[in-house]
Scaffold this motif. Structure first.
Motif, mmCIF file in Angstrom:
data_model
loop_
_atom_site.group_PDB
_atom_site.id
_atom_site.type_symbol
_atom_site.label_atom_id
_atom_site.label_comp_id
_atom_site.label_asym_id
_atom_site.label_seq_id
_atom_site.Cartn_x
_atom_site.Cartn_y
_atom_site.Cartn_z
ATOM 1 N N ASP A 203 1.040 -1.182 -0.043
ATOM 2 C CA ASP A 203 -0.055 -0.059 0.051
ATOM 3 C C ASP A 203 0.844 1.237 0.053
ATOM 4 O O ASP A 203 1.993 1.174 -0.238
ATOM 5 N N ALA A 204 0.434 2.294 0.251
ATOM 6 C CA ALA A 204 1.307 3.663 0.231
ATOM 7 C C ALA A 204 2.385 3.822 1.102
ATOM 8 O O ALA A 204 3.231 4.267 0.786
ATOM 9 N N THR A 205 2.239 2.813 2.196
ATOM 10 C CA THR A 205 3.654 2.879 3.224
ATOM 11 C C THR A 205 4.234 1.737 3.279
ATOM 12 O O THR A 205 5.216 1.347 3.932
ATOM 13 N N ASP A 326 3.826 8.066 -1.769
ATOM 14 C CA ASP A 326 3.517 6.735 -1.982
ATOM 15 C C ASP A 326 4.863 5.971 -2.145
ATOM 16 O O ASP A 326 5.413 6.125 -3.209
#
Ligand SMILES: [Zn+2]
Length: 344
Positions: A203-205, A326
């Motif tokens: 995911d974004a992290t 991201d």
């Protein structure tokens, strides 16, 4: 007949001198030298000549034909040359026109960041070490004070290949390998950058594959204050001289005591804002004093040697330094994203 031949020659040469296209030239060739051409016609009448006249006229006729042929060939060559020159003239290259742009690639943002961090630590006397990405359970866990069934193994969901082989979950095994290589006999001062793998959902992290740089310094009389000084220097060089650091207690199985390091928020300088979630601080990396058991397993006498270790994620460093929000941007290889960070 001689006069007739001379007249043909004169007429033909005149016409040749006047034409300026290969097509017209070919027409002249047919008119005079062709099967029904005027010279051929004259020659056909040679049968009526006397025995004495025939060779004389024959010779003249041959000369006339050679002269006309020569003139035609010469003119043909001239026209060809003129055509070529005209073509070159028309197609000449204008060297003042702007060139077509050539697309030039550059190092990936992560490569740049890793090299920047490497340079920084090389400047402080560290050597750069590398190790295998397919690692043994021993080096990835056991040599780092994480025996089988240790609960902390849950912190790192692992890609196992066999019971004993796995994709390394951190670059710490390179530290264990280096200490073993030095056989507990000499100081270690190294960093190890490289790819690591965890069973995370992207995911974004989070990414199932990311980069780590770990550092290790083992010598006599290495203290916590040395760690703090080193990290402070790193933070200021990487993020700016005005940055402050703070260490918070934490837990890692391979260090005791363990700390997490924060740097002061560059947006609010400690006041608290949305970037730092109101705390004024941003978490950067983890570290601590090397656990005596880890030293011992690698062959270093913990009553003589001590050391510190730290580990960071270049993705996180790059995200903070350049405002990337991201982590997937580093791996999807969208050139439009990557190009923004190309150093000139
Ligand atoms: Zn802030």
């Amino acid at each position: 007949m001689k006069e007739q031949l001379e007249a043909i020659q004169e007429e033909a040469l005149e016409k040749v001198s006047l034409v300026d296209s290969p097509k017209e030239l070919q027409e002249i060739r047919v008119t005079y030298l062709g099967k029904k051409g005027s010279l051929t016609k004259v020659l056909k009448g040679m049968g009526k000549l006397s025995k004495e006249e025939r060779p004389v006229i024959g010779q003249i006729a041959n000369q006339v034909r050679d002269t006309i042929t020569g003139a035609l060939d010469e003119k043909a060559e001239k026209l060809e040359r003129a055509a070529l020159e005209q073509k070159l003239e028309e197609e000449s290259i204008d060297v003042t026109l702007p060139g077509r742009p050539v697309r030039v690639g550059g190092p990936h943002l992560l490569t740049d960041i890793v090299e920047e961090i490497e340079d920084l630590f090389i400047g402080m006397g560290y050597e750069v070490k590398e190790g295998p990405e397919v690692e043994t359970d021993y080096f990835n866990f056991e040599a780092l004070n994480l025996p089988k069934n240790h609960p902390a193994r849950d912190m790192q969901d692992t890609f196992y290949i066999t019971n004993e082989l796995l994709l390394r979950t951190h670059t710490s095994p390179v530290q264990a390998r280096t200490m073993q290589e030095y056989k507990g006999e000499k100081p270690v001062k190294m960093i190890c950058p490289g790819k690591v793998y965890r069973r995370d959902t992207d995911d974004a992290t989070h990414s199932h594959q990311f980069t780590q740089i770990e550092g290790l310094y083992v010598d006599k009389n290495v203290r916590m204050s040395d760690l703090k000084g080193t990290l402070d220097k790193f933070a200021k060089k990487m993020f700016g001289e005005e940055r402050e650091i703070r260490l918070r207690p934490s837990f890692f199985p391979f260090t005791e005591p363990s700390v997490e390091m924060d740097i002061s928020c560059k947006v609010c300088h400690g006041e608290g804002c949305s970037v730092c979630k109101g705390t004024g601080w941003i978490e950067i990396l983890g570290g601590g004093m090397v656990h005596p058991k880890v030293l011992e397993m690698a062959g270093y006498d913990p009553t003589v040697y001590s050391g510190f270790a730290f580990g960071m994620g270049p993705e996180r460093i790059a995200m903070l330094k350049y405002g990337v929000n991201d982590i997937r941007g580093f791996y999807t290889n969208d050139v439009r994203f990557l190009k923004q960070y190309h150093k000139a």
